[in-house]
Design a protein around this motif. Structure first.
Motif, PDB file in Angstrom:
ATOM      1  N   ALA A   1       0.832  -1.207   0.000  1.00 20.77           N
ATOM      2  CA  ALA A   1       0.000   0.000   0.000  1.00 20.77           C
ATOM      3  C   ALA A   1       0.863   1.252   0.000  1.00 20.77           C
ATOM      4  N   ALA A   2       1.976   1.212   0.744  1.00 21.30           N
ATOM      5  CA  ALA A   2       2.881   2.361   0.747  1.00 21.30           C
ATOM      6  C   ALA A   2       3.498   2.568  -0.636  1.00 21.30           C
ATOM      7  N   ASN A   3       3.880   1.458  -1.309  1.00 21.32           N
ATOM      8  CA  ASN A   3       4.425   1.574  -2.664  1.00 21.32           C
ATOM      9  C   ASN A   3       3.382   2.119  -3.635  1.00 21.32           C
ATOM     10  N   LEU A   4       2.144   1.626  -3.501  1.00 21.18           N
ATOM     11  CA  LEU A   4       1.069   2.113  -4.362  1.00 21.18           C
ATOM     12  C   LEU A   4       0.841   3.603  -4.147  1.00 21.18           C
ATOM     13  N   ARG A   5       0.850   4.027  -2.901  1.00 20.75           N
ATOM     14  CA  ARG A   5       0.653   5.442  -2.602  1.00 20.75           C
ATOM     15  C   ARG A   5       1.779   6.281  -3.208  1.00 20.75           C
ATOM     16  N   ALA A   6       3.024   5.798  -3.078  1.00 20.44           N
ATOM     17  CA  ALA A   6       4.158   6.539  -3.638  1.00 20.44           C
ATOM     18  C   ALA A   6       4.075   6.612  -5.156  1.00 20.44           C
ATOM     19  N   ASN A   7       3.674   5.500  -5.794  1.00 15.79           N
ATOM     20  CA  ASN A   7       3.570   5.496  -7.254  1.00 15.79           C
ATOM     21  C   ASN A   7       2.465   6.429  -7.744  1.00 15.79           C
ATOM     22  N   LEU A   8       1.312   6.416  -7.057  1.00 16.49           N
ATOM     23  CA  LEU A   8       0.221   7.312  -7.453  1.00 16.49           C
ATOM     24  C   LEU A   8       0.600   8.772  -7.235  1.00 16.49           C
ATOM     25  N   LYS A   9       1.326   9.023  -6.154  1.00 18.62           N
ATOM     26  CA  LYS A   9       1.785  10.384  -5.899  1.00 18.62           C
ATOM     27  C   LYS A   9       2.762  10.820  -6.982  1.00 18.62           C
ATOM     28  N   GLY A  10       3.646   9.899  -7.372  1.00 15.50           N
ATOM     29  CA  GLY A  10       4.579  10.227  -8.450  1.00 15.50           C
ATOM     30  C   GLY A  10       3.873  10.449  -9.769  1.00 15.50           C
ATOM     31  N   MET A  11       2.821   9.673 -10.029  1.00 13.96           N
ATOM     32  CA  MET A  11       2.055   9.845 -11.263  1.00 13.96           C
ATOM     33  C   MET A  11       1.399  11.218 -11.328  1.00 13.96           C
ATOM     34  N   SER A  12       0.960  11.734 -10.168  1.00 10.78           N
ATOM     35  CA  SER A  12       0.273  13.021 -10.148  1.00 10.78           C
ATOM     36  C   SER A  12       1.221  14.192  -9.947  1.00 10.78           C
ATOM     37  N   SER A  13       2.521  13.905  -9.840  1.00 13.43           N
ATOM     38  CA  SER A  13       3.492  14.974  -9.588  1.00 13.43           C
ATOM     39  C   SER A  13       3.689  15.830 -10.835  1.00 13.43           C
ATOM     40  N   SER A  14       3.925  17.112 -10.609  1.00  5.28           N
ATOM     41  CA  SER A  14       4.222  18.011 -11.724  1.00  5.28           C
ATOM     42  C   SER A  14       5.669  17.888 -12.172  1.00  5.28           C
ATOM     43  N   ASN A  15       6.483  17.220 -11.363  1.00 12.25           N
ATOM     44  CA  ASN A  15       7.884  16.993 -11.715  1.00 12.25           C
ATOM     45  C   ASN A  15       7.950  15.853 -12.724  1.00 12.25           C
ATOM     46  N   ARG A  16       8.435  16.150 -13.929  1.00 12.41           N
ATOM     47  CA  ARG A  16       8.460  15.157 -14.987  1.00 12.41           C
ATOM     48  C   ARG A  16       9.321  13.952 -14.620  1.00 12.41           C
ATOM     49  N   GLU A  17      10.433  14.172 -13.940  1.00 13.38           N
ATOM     50  CA  GLU A  17      11.312  13.063 -13.571  1.00 13.38           C
ATOM     51  C   GLU A  17      10.623  12.116 -12.585  1.00 13.38           C
ATOM     52  N   GLU A  18       9.961  12.670 -11.573  1.00 10.96           N
ATOM     53  CA  GLU A  18       9.241  11.835 -10.619  1.00 10.96           C
ATOM     54  C   GLU A  18       8.108  11.063 -11.299  1.00 10.96           C
ATOM     55  N   HIS A  19       7.419  11.739 -12.204  1.00 10.92           N
ATOM     56  CA  HIS A  19       6.331  11.087 -12.942  1.00 10.92           C
ATOM     57  C   HIS A  19       6.856   9.916 -13.757  1.00 10.92           C
TER      58      HIS A  19
ATOM     59  N   GLN B   1       9.623   8.198 -13.349  1.00 12.92           N
ATOM     60  CA  GLN B   1      10.113   7.140 -12.473  1.00 12.92           C
ATOM     61  C   GLN B   1       8.962   6.285 -11.935  1.00 12.92           C
ATOM     62  N   ALA B   2       7.869   6.928 -11.558  1.00 11.61           N
ATOM     63  CA  ALA B   2       6.707   6.172 -11.072  1.00 11.61           C
ATOM     64  C   ALA B   2       6.135   5.284 -12.172  1.00 11.61           C
ATOM     65  N   VAL B   3       6.052   5.820 -13.384  1.00 14.12           N
ATOM     66  CA  VAL B   3       5.537   5.024 -14.502  1.00 14.12           C
ATOM     67  C   VAL B   3       6.438   3.830 -14.776  1.00 14.12           C
ATOM     68  N   GLU B   4       7.755   4.051 -14.756  1.00 11.59           N
ATOM     69  CA  GLU B   4       8.689   2.958 -15.005  1.00 11.59           C
ATOM     70  C   GLU B   4       8.594   1.891 -13.925  1.00 11.59           C
ATOM     71  N   ARG B   5       8.439   2.296 -12.673  1.00 13.50           N
ATOM     72  CA  ARG B   5       8.303   1.314 -11.599  1.00 13.50           C
ATOM     73  C   ARG B   5       7.062   0.455 -11.802  1.00 13.50           C
ATOM     74  N   MET B   6       5.961   1.096 -12.158  1.00 16.26           N
ATOM     75  CA  MET B   6       4.726   0.345 -12.341  1.00 16.26           C
ATOM     76  C   MET B   6       4.803  -0.576 -13.557  1.00 16.26           C
ATOM     77  N   LYS B   7       5.384  -0.103 -14.650  1.00 10.62           N
ATOM     78  CA  LYS B   7       5.523  -0.963 -15.825  1.00 10.62           C
ATOM     79  C   LYS B   7       6.412  -2.153 -15.531  1.00 10.62           C
ATOM     80  N   ALA B   8       7.526  -1.910 -14.842  1.00 14.54           N
ATOM     81  CA  ALA B   8       8.422  -3.014 -14.492  1.00 14.54           C
ATOM     82  C   ALA B   8       7.720  -4.014 -13.583  1.00 14.54           C
ATOM     83  N   GLY B   9       6.929  -3.515 -12.634  1.00 18.41           N
ATOM     84  CA  GLY B   9       6.204  -4.410 -11.738  1.00 18.41           C
ATOM     85  C   GLY B   9       5.169  -5.243 -12.472  1.00 18.41           C
ATOM     86  N   ILE B  10       4.431  -4.615 -13.376  1.00 18.17           N
ATOM     87  CA  ILE B  10       3.385  -5.334 -14.106  1.00 18.17           C
ATOM     88  C   ILE B  10       3.985  -6.416 -14.990  1.00 18.17           C
ATOM     89  N   PHE B  11       4.998  -6.057 -15.775  1.00 19.17           N
ATOM     90  CA  PHE B  11       5.610  -7.053 -16.660  1.00 19.17           C
ATOM     91  C   PHE B  11       6.405  -8.085 -15.878  1.00 19.17           C
TER      92      PHE B  11
END
Length: 404
Positions: free
Chosen positions: A244-262, A264-274
């Motif tokens: 749940a903490a990882n999910l919260r961090a990833n969703l927060k990164g997805m909604s971040s205005s910082n392109r790098e954080e966004h 990174q969150a997308v890459e983490r989720m894609k790596a986890g899914i695949f």
């Protein structure tokens, strides 16, 4: 057979169990007569021989897998197995290759979108530096012109229209919010503050809230302190809290205005899914075999026979996915330069999509040997049940992936 091909093993005993040798391998324990203590160049020769042998089995396996429904399964049932790749190994390798190439394709398409439409990347604070509505409008017109120019340069690449439309909506929304803020600040006078300032300030506040608070409620609900199931062991509750903490961090990164954080969150989720998709498919394999066992209960076949059918069926589907993704990648690269080639590749993709269900139907008919009406009915019922199993499994894989 020539005299030099005849090898005598008289008086030779196995070094492991001392049984008399009658060939290159011990008939009692299976150990080879050949020693592993040999020069390095002999090791390379053995490796090359093994590779060529496996390659020959692949050449005998892949063509019938793709073009002859049920052939490999019936060959396996009849005992003719030596020249073909074993079912589990075949499915395992094709599964890994298919998801690996799909991951590469997703990454390449994402990178192509970023490099091909740089102006489609919208920053949340694009208009914050402007102090008058006229400046905001000029900046908006400039960004919209850049979007149209980028769209014209890219041409007919899939996804560009959607990306530019989303970017245009975001830009207009942010520009309206900034203009409302400026008007609210200008209206802050003793006379007009109560009448004109309040509506403009409210509009600006509402527009900002859409961007800043999209995930607030979800983040609060997924707070690790709230994830606790009383009937689960403590280690599972700890694992759930961590996810749940990882999910919260990833969703927060997805909604971040910082392109790098966004990113990174997308890459983490894609790596986890695949990362969890292959394991998910391995879990589904015995479930699919169990479905076949239930629907063909009166055929008196062993569960292992249905499992081999499931392995060959999924091996074929992974091979189709592998080819389809490869064609899609080539099409994305070729289509902007040669429209006719892109159209041809599109027809090949369509043919693969049609061949997959037809192949599985023919395979089911040839293996279980029932009439066409009963085969079609059972095919549709098995497919319907498996569709829901696959949906639940992929949903669970997605949740595990985004909590990576």
């Amino acid at each position: 057979m020539s005299g030099k091909d005849i090898v005598s093993y008289d008086g030779v005993h196995c070094a492991n169990c001392t049984a008399a040798m009658q060939g290159e391998f011990c008939h009692h324990c299976g150990q080879s007569i050949h020693t592993v203590l040999k020069p390095v160049h002999h090791m390379f020769e053995d490796t090359l021989e093994t590779f060529l042998h496996v390659d020959g089995r692949v050449l005998h396996t892949l063509p019938p897998l793709m073009t002859r429904p049920g052939f490999l399964t019936l060959e396996y049932f009849s005992g003719r197995r030596q020249r073909y790749v074993p079912p589990f190994r075949l499915m395992f390798v094709l599964c890994l290759l298919a998801f690996f190439l799909t991951h590469i394709a997703v990454d390449s398409l994402a990178d192509h979108g970023k490099s091909g439409t740089p102006s489609a990347q919208v920053d949340r604070h694009t208009f914050d530096k402007f102090d008058t509505p006229e400046q905001v409008q000029q900046a908006l017109d400039k960004r919209l012109a850049e979007l149209n120019q980028a769209k014209a340069q890219i041409g007919n690449v899939a996804g560009v229209d959607t990306d530019t439309s989303k970017a245009e909506k975001k830009l207009r929304k942010q520009a309206d919010a900034r203009i409302a803020e400026i008007e609210a600040e200008q209206a802050k006078t003793p006379a007009a503050g109560a009448s004109a300032g309040a509506p403009a300030a409210a509009a600006a506040s509402a527009a900002r809230a859409d961007d800043d608070n999209d995930f607030k409620d979800m983040n609060d609900a997924l707070s690790p302190a709230r994830v606790h199931v009383s009937w689960l062991p403590e280690f599972m509750n700890t694992r759930l809290a961590h996810s749940a903490a990882n999910l919260r961090a990833n969703l927060k990164g997805m909604s971040s205005s910082n392109r790098e954080e966004h990113d990174q969150a997308v890459e983490r989720m894609k790596a986890g899914i695949f990362g969890v998709l292959p394991q998910t498919m391995f879990v589904l394999m015995p479930a699919f075999a169990l479905l076949l066992k239930l629907f063909y209960l009166f055929k008196r076949r062993l569960y292992m026979e249905h499992l081999i059918v499931a392995l060959h069926s999924h091996a074929f589907l992974f091979a189709v996915l592998l080819l389809w993704v490869a064609l899609a990648m080539v099409k994305a690269w070729v289509a902007p330069h040669a429209a006719w080639a892109g159209s041809l590749l599109g027809w090949l993709e369509f043919a693969l999509a049609i061949w997959a269900p037809v192949y599985l139907l023919l395979m089911q008919k040839r293996i279980y040997r029932q009439g066409w009406p009963m085969t079609v009915i059972k095919y549709l019922m098995v497919g319907w049940c498996y569709f829901w199993l696959l949906g639940f499994a992929l949903g669970g894989a997605f949740l595990m992936g985004v909590a990576h």
